[in-house]
Design an enzyme around this catalytic site. Structure first.
Site, short mmCIF file in Angstrom:
data_model
loop_
_atom_site.label_atom_id
_atom_site.label_comp_id
_atom_site.label_asym_id
_atom_site.label_seq_id
_atom_site.Cartn_x
_atom_site.Cartn_y
_atom_site.Cartn_z
N GLU A 1 7.66 6.25 1.95
CA GLU A 1 7.65 6.98 3.22
C GLU A 1 8.18 8.41 3.05
O GLU A 1 7.84 9.30 3.82
CB GLU A 1 8.51 6.23 4.25
CG GLU A 1 7.82 6.07 5.58
CD GLU A 1 8.55 5.12 6.51
OE1 GLU A 1 7.94 4.12 6.91
OE2 GLU A 1 9.73 5.35 6.85
N HIS B 1 2.57 -13.10 -15.38
CA HIS B 1 1.50 -14.10 -15.38
C HIS B 1 0.45 -13.80 -14.32
O HIS B 1 -0.42 -14.64 -14.07
CB HIS B 1 2.11 -15.49 -15.20
CG HIS B 1 3.04 -15.84 -16.33
ND1 HIS B 1 2.67 -16.61 -17.39
CD2 HIS B 1 4.31 -15.44 -16.58
CE1 HIS B 1 3.68 -16.70 -18.24
NE2 HIS B 1 4.69 -15.99 -17.77
N LYS C 1 -0.03 3.32 15.36
CA LYS C 1 0.63 2.99 16.63
C LYS C 1 -0.17 3.51 17.82
O LYS C 1 -0.34 2.82 18.81
CB LYS C 1 2.04 3.59 16.69
CG LYS C 1 3.00 2.96 15.72
CD LYS C 1 4.39 3.54 15.94
CE LYS C 1 5.33 3.16 14.82
NZ LYS C 1 6.57 3.94 14.85
O1 PA5 Z 1 12.44 5.06 7.94
C1 PA5 Z 1 12.02 5.08 9.09
O2 PA5 Z 1 12.30 6.01 9.86
C2 PA5 Z 1 11.17 3.95 9.66
O3 PA5 Z 1 10.73 3.06 8.71
C3 PA5 Z 1 11.95 3.18 10.71
O4 PA5 Z 1 13.10 2.66 10.12
C4 PA5 Z 1 11.13 2.08 11.32
O5 PA5 Z 1 9.89 2.56 11.76
C5 PA5 Z 1 11.87 1.46 12.50
O6 PA5 Z 1 12.13 2.41 13.47
P1 PA5 Z 1 13.21 2.17 14.60
O7 PA5 Z 1 14.53 1.97 13.97
O8 PA5 Z 1 13.14 3.39 15.46
O9 PA5 Z 1 12.78 0.93 15.37
#
Ligand code: PA5
Length: 436
Positions: free
Chosen positions: A282, A303, A417
């Site tokens: 990310e 494996h 989303k």
């Molecule tokens: O690293 C990030 O920002 C995301 O992966 C969030 O942790 C994830 O989308 C969850 O978001 P939130 O804590 O707002 O529910």
């Protein structure tokens, strides 16, 4: 002496230019990180999280963790992405295999599987459980739906007043749907700092409350992170292995190795791999750039994936985590009949065999054209977990900046989303599908 050792012997022969050649860029970026002048620098709060134990909030968190153990036999942690991967990784890292010891911690809200949520409700029926709902935005669909359902189940089981005492909310300090709900219901709340993004939040209350509730020594975990913070706090590549790892990744990437696999030889590292994939995937995968991060657990996956790694397209490298000692070991017994042909290793420990498997695999993969970064930690303990977390977080920031991307945003996560909200009929998303 470093607790975490890195060896690049199986990488250097693959590189025309060595990672130390990036020293000037690393120095510039180091100052950019510490002077908070780079893109996304409003999200650098994680740099100081190892000192969170100096804040009054930390003692309140430890008190809540203790209370959870008296209130419940099961803690359900609800969250997705950075809101659960760190605590789940820590709990698995430190667990004793095949045993359920102390408070059972279950994780929910990471998908939309009806059968899983239904199954969880059945398992919780008649049990004493508490909930830690975690969401920075407070509006993420998966955890929000799961929380609505489990809150309802808990209230039906113990009544609204008692349920409110067993629900802990970790969210923004002042905004979002979860913040408003938690305030209205009177839940105990913990704050995700504004300057800490989800995937960098394991050392904040996001990770620490479930970890402490499980009974893990969070003081030791934070000490591991704090010592790592001191160790990786300067720009010199000859002394800072976190940055050296980042520089190595950068050069492997530009030399055509587009995939990095994090490989462990202990199944307890499986969820750590997942945490690591989110951290790097990310943070780096944007603007048409970035290593694709994958993971494997060896020898299991030798494996299944072994053939590809040895012999498939030569576009990957491995980062191997070696654990020097295991807490418990098994000696392979002598068998007079030797029908399985294993007497040649009778008397040896299984961890010895595992280490030879690691060595042999690294040699084979190197010969097959796969560079291997080797990271060694002495054992799977809370200190090592804290050390690894900080090592990778610092490396991740450096790596992303070396690729000239902002490590701290995630614009691509919004695309699915928007479509999903439009398909579900959420207000404000009416035009999304028309545009597509
Ligand atoms: O690293 C990030 O920002 C995301 O992966 C969030 O942790 C994830 O989308 C969850 O978001 P939130 O804590 O707002 O529910």
């Amino acid at each position: 002496m470093s607790y975490l050792k890195m060896n690049l012997d199986d990488v250097r022969p693959f590189l025309d230019e060595q990672p130390e050649s990036l020293q000037e860029d690393v120095k510039r970026i180091h100052h950019m990180i510490h002077e908070k002048s780079g893109a996304g620098s409003e999200f650098l709060g994680w740099l100081d999280l190892p000192n969170i134990d100096q804040l009054p909030e930390y003692q309140r968190l430890l008190d809540a963790a203790k209370r959870i153990r008296t209130q419940a036999d099961i803690l359900v942690v609800i969250g997705i992405g950075g809101s659960y991967l760190g605590s789940r990784a820590a709990i698995d890292f430190l667990s004793r295999p095949y045993r359920q010891e102390g408070l059972e911690v279950m994780f929910a809200g990471q998908h939309m599987s009806a059968s899983h949520l239904h199954g969880l409700l059945q398992v919780l029926d008649g049990k004493r459980f508490a909930i830690n709902v975690i969401s920075k935005s407070g509006t993420t669909t998966e955890p929000a739906i799961t929380f609505r359902v489990l809150k309802n189940a808990l209230e039906r089981a113990v009544g609204k007043t008692e349920a409110a005492k067993r629900i802990y909310a970790t969210t923004d300090k002042a905004k979002g749907a979860l913040y408003k709900l938690a305030k209205a219901e009177g839940y105990e709340m913990f704050v995700i700092p504004d300057d800490v993004g989800g995937r960098f939040s394991v050392l904040s209350p996001v990770g620490l409350l479930p970890i402490a509730a499980k009974g893990i020594d969070t003081d030791l975990l934070l000490k591991g992170a704090r010592d790592a913070k001191a160790r990786y706090d300067h720009p010199n590549l000859l002394e800072n292995e976190s940055y050296l790892y980042a520089a190595t990744r950068r050069l492997l990437y530009t030399s055509g190795k587009k995939i990095e696999m994090l490989v462990g030889y202990e199944p307890n590292l499986l969820m750590f791999n997942e945490w690591w994939k989110q951290l790097f995937g990310e943070s780096e995968g944007k603007d048409g750039k970035g290593l694709f991060v994958a993971s494997a657990s060896f020898s299991t996956d030798l494996h299944s994936l072994g053939q590809y790694i040895q012999d498939g397209e030569r576009h990957l490298f491995e980062t191997v985590i070696k654990v020097e000692e295991t807490t418990d070991d098994v000696v392979i017994p002598e068998d007079p009949s030797n029908l399985d042909g294993l007497n040649y290793i009778a008397g040896k420990t299984l961890s010895y065999v595992n280490h030879q498997a690691l060595k042999g695999t690294m040699m084979a993969h190197k010969d097959g054209g796969v560079p291997n970064v080797l990271l060694t930690i002495p054992r799977l303990d809370a200190y090592a977990f804290g050390t690894l977390v900080y090592f990778f977080e610092k490396a991740c920031a450096m790596s992303a900046y070396l690729n000239d991307v902002n490590p701290f945003n995630q614009p691509g996560v919004e695309a699915y989303k928007k479509n999903m909200f439009a398909l579900l009929g959420k207000e404000g998303y009416e035009d999304v599908l028309k545009k597509g």
